[in-house]
Design a protein around this motif. Structure first.
Motif, PDB file in Angstrom:
ATOM      1  N   ILE A  11       0.851  -1.192   0.000  1.00 30.79           N
ATOM      2  CA  ILE A  11       0.000   0.000   0.000  1.00 30.79           C
ATOM      3  C   ILE A  11       0.888   1.244   0.000  1.00 30.79           C
ATOM      4  CG2 ILE A  11      -1.734   1.328   1.269  1.00 30.79           C
ATOM      5  CD1 ILE A  11      -1.500  -2.369   1.933  1.00 30.79           C
ATOM      6  N   ALA A  12       0.844   1.990  -1.107  1.00 35.58           N
ATOM      7  CA  ALA A  12       1.686   3.172  -1.278  1.00 35.58           C
ATOM      8  C   ALA A  12       0.810   4.381  -1.554  1.00 35.58           C
ATOM      9  CB  ALA A  12       2.691   2.941  -2.402  1.00 35.58           C
ATOM     10  N   ALA A  13       1.459   5.529  -1.805  1.00 33.85           N
ATOM     11  CA  ALA A  13       0.724   6.773  -2.029  1.00 33.85           C
ATOM     12  C   ALA A  13       1.656   7.787  -2.678  1.00 33.85           C
ATOM     13  CB  ALA A  13       0.188   7.321  -0.700  1.00 33.85           C
ATOM     14  N   LYS A  20      -2.293   6.206   4.068  1.00 34.22           N
ATOM     15  CA  LYS A  20      -1.774   4.847   3.912  1.00 34.22           C
ATOM     16  C   LYS A  20      -1.985   4.004   5.165  1.00 34.22           C
ATOM     17  CE  LYS A  20       2.514   5.836   3.142  1.00 34.22           C
ATOM     18  NZ  LYS A  20       2.535   7.310   3.304  1.00 34.22           N
ATOM     19  N   THR A  24      -4.242   0.710   5.407  1.00 34.71           N
ATOM     20  CA  THR A  24      -3.559  -0.548   5.715  1.00 34.71           C
ATOM     21  C   THR A  24      -4.149  -1.185   6.971  1.00 34.71           C
ATOM     22  OG1 THR A  24      -1.520   0.330   4.733  1.00 34.71           O
ATOM     23  CG2 THR A  24      -1.324  -1.632   6.100  1.00 34.71           C
ATOM     24  N   GLU A  91       3.013  -1.550   4.194  1.00 35.21           N
ATOM     25  CA  GLU A  91       2.742  -0.122   4.077  1.00 35.21           C
ATOM     26  C   GLU A  91       4.008   0.626   3.682  1.00 35.21           C
ATOM     27  OE1 GLU A  91       1.643   3.953   6.407  1.00 35.21           O
ATOM     28  OE2 GLU A  91       1.574   2.099   7.559  1.00 35.21           O
ATOM     29  N   SER A  92       3.876   1.472   2.678  1.00 35.73           N
ATOM     30  CA  SER A  92       4.990   2.276   2.183  1.00 35.73           C
ATOM     31  C   SER A  92       5.412   3.320   3.207  1.00 35.73           C
ATOM     32  CB  SER A  92       4.581   2.961   0.875  1.00 35.73           C
ATOM     33  OG  SER A  92       5.546   3.898   0.453  1.00 35.73           O
ATOM     34  N   VAL A 117      -2.836   4.533  -2.910  1.00 34.35           N
ATOM     35  CA  VAL A 117      -3.903   5.224  -2.180  1.00 34.35           C
ATOM     36  C   VAL A 117      -3.731   6.715  -2.422  1.00 34.35           C
ATOM     37  CG1 VAL A 117      -4.860   5.742   0.091  1.00 34.35           C
ATOM     38  CG2 VAL A 117      -4.046   3.427  -0.426  1.00 34.35           C
TER      39      VAL A 117
END
Length: 432
Positions: A11-13, A20, A24, A91-92, A117
């Protein structure tokens, strides 16, 4: 060599503040409600997001970072997660392409499908351009899809979905109550009222979206595990662990256990005495939020002084170092006495004092180098002369000081023990 298969999403942004962690945590909670075994990782050297994500997933959260953790250990942890869990969420840190190495580098290295995201609260069709850019900026990126966050409603979501066009639409989430924050990041899980209810609300919002369906499983090759010699066999290490000393990497504890140490935890906040031990580990955290309680501990100064007099080592990093000092000045100007075993005076400030990845060399040559990270809002004044400085990961940043005072070693750097188990063993008193 076996391949382990599991459903995995990174999960990045585009940037920090996009939501995020909220997404997540909501996904981890949602998949747990579906009866799945969920493992979450956090990219970068973060402590606070992992605590929340650990609450949501029901499992400890480990860190992934190609520089700090190293490619081999990242590969090993991912393979073990694929072997033991139904879902792996990662999670990024910051934006997808931020940093050297970046989250995108990690995704490409291990073939991790990326969910972008995007905070769409103040945009419409531009959402599609941003989604397109994230998906195609790097041709080798394994892009999975896009999820719109902070959406006003169904009509807004429809515009966003239409603008995304060929990008894989994974749904949307509306505006939810943000999780509380303070300096350094999120509040601790135990400090957030009705956290389970908040996670239920996020999970409910995601449950009707395409992202609720598990991603297609990917295979991860199991690497050969590297050997850690039991150099600390027979050693007992006392570790302060509570709300004031909570910045502890799970991998650090595993490293000490692999080295053969017996770990004994105690809470200075609860005024517990120092356990019988051969070495002490004072990790970072929030001593500034609990200064009066820490100062009022009836025996900790005497306990630690006797430990030092017995020529036993202490490793203190960041907040642990501040607690050992003479005093701590808070942002309101009040001066709090600390434990007085380390001749230094710390001062809290409202602005960030240092941030970045660095390594410290605890011995001669490269054999003593341990990698780590610094992130603090305090400054420190002392007459001590540093015995070494951190080597910045990036040129132009200042290296943090390493101090030795008797049998105390201390620095603002949070050490990643698995980067050098042999040097870590020496730090805690092993003869190597």
């Amino acid at each position: 060599m076996n391949n382990f298969v599991t459903s995995c999403i990174l999960i990045a942004a585009p940037s920090s503040g996009s939501g995020k962690t909220t997404i997540t945590a909501g996904l981890a909670w949602l998949y747990r409600r579906q009866g799945k075994r969920v493992k979450v990782f956090k990219c970068g050297p973060d402590f606070l997001d992992p605590l929340l994500l650990g609450f949501a997933s029901g499992s400890p959260v480990d860190n992934l970072d190609l520089w700090l953790v190293g490619e081999d250990l990242c590969r090993q942890m991912l393979a073990e997660a694929a072997r033991d869990y139904d879902v792996v969420l990662i999670e990024s840190v910051m934006g997808l392409f931020d940093g050297e190495p970046s989250t995108a580098d990690l995704a490409v290295k291990f073939g991790l499908p990326v969910l972008a995201v995007i905070d769409a609260g103040a945009m419409a069709q531009t959402f599609g351009a941003l989604a397109f850019g994230l998906a195609h900026y790097r041709a080798d990126l394994p892009f999975y899809g896009v999820l719109a966050n902070k959406v006003a409603g169904e009509r807004h979501a429809q515009m966003l979905q239409e603008s995304a066009k060929s990008e894989h639409w994974m749904g949307w989430a509306g505006k939810v109550e943000p999780l509380p924050e303070r300096h350094l990041g999120l509040a601790l899980p135990e400090e957030i009222p009705d956290l389970a209810a908040k996670l239920d609300a996020i999970a409910d919002a995601l449950a009707t979206q395409p992202i609720a369906q598990l991603a297609k499983p990917i295979a991860m090759a199991a690497p050969v595990c590297f050997e850690v010699k039991p150099l600390l066999a027979g050693k007992r290490i006392a570790i302060a662990r509570d709300a004031a000393f909570c910045f502890i990497y799970p991998a650090n504890l595993r490293c000490l256990e692999l080295l053969g140490a017996e770990l004994r935890f105690f809470s200075p906040l609860a005024h517990e005495s120092l356990p019988e031990c051969d070495a002490v580990y004072l990790a970072g955290g929030y001593p500034e939020l609990h200064a009066d309680t820490l100062a009022a501990h009836p025996s900790i100064r005497t306990d630690l002084a006797a430990h030092i007099a017995a020529k036993k080592p202490i490793w203190a990093e960041c907040g642990g170092m501040l607690a050992l000092g003479d005093s701590l000045t808070l942002v309101d100007g009040s001066v709090k006495p600390m434990w007085g075993l380390f001749p230094a005076r710390a001062t809290m400030q409202t602005r960030l004092a240092a941030l970045g990845s660095q390594s410290l060399n605890f011995g001669s040559g490269g054999d003593g180098e341990i990698r780590g990270h610094t992130f603090h809002y305090s400054t420190m004044a002392t007459e001590m002369t540093p015995v070494a400085y951190g080597a910045p990961c990036r040129l132009g940043s200042n290296g943090e000081a390493l101090y030795t005072h008797g049998y105390i070693r201390a620095s603002y750097i949070h050490a990643w023990f698995m980067s050098n188990p042999v040097a870590t063993a020496a730090l805690f008193g092993a003869v190597v």
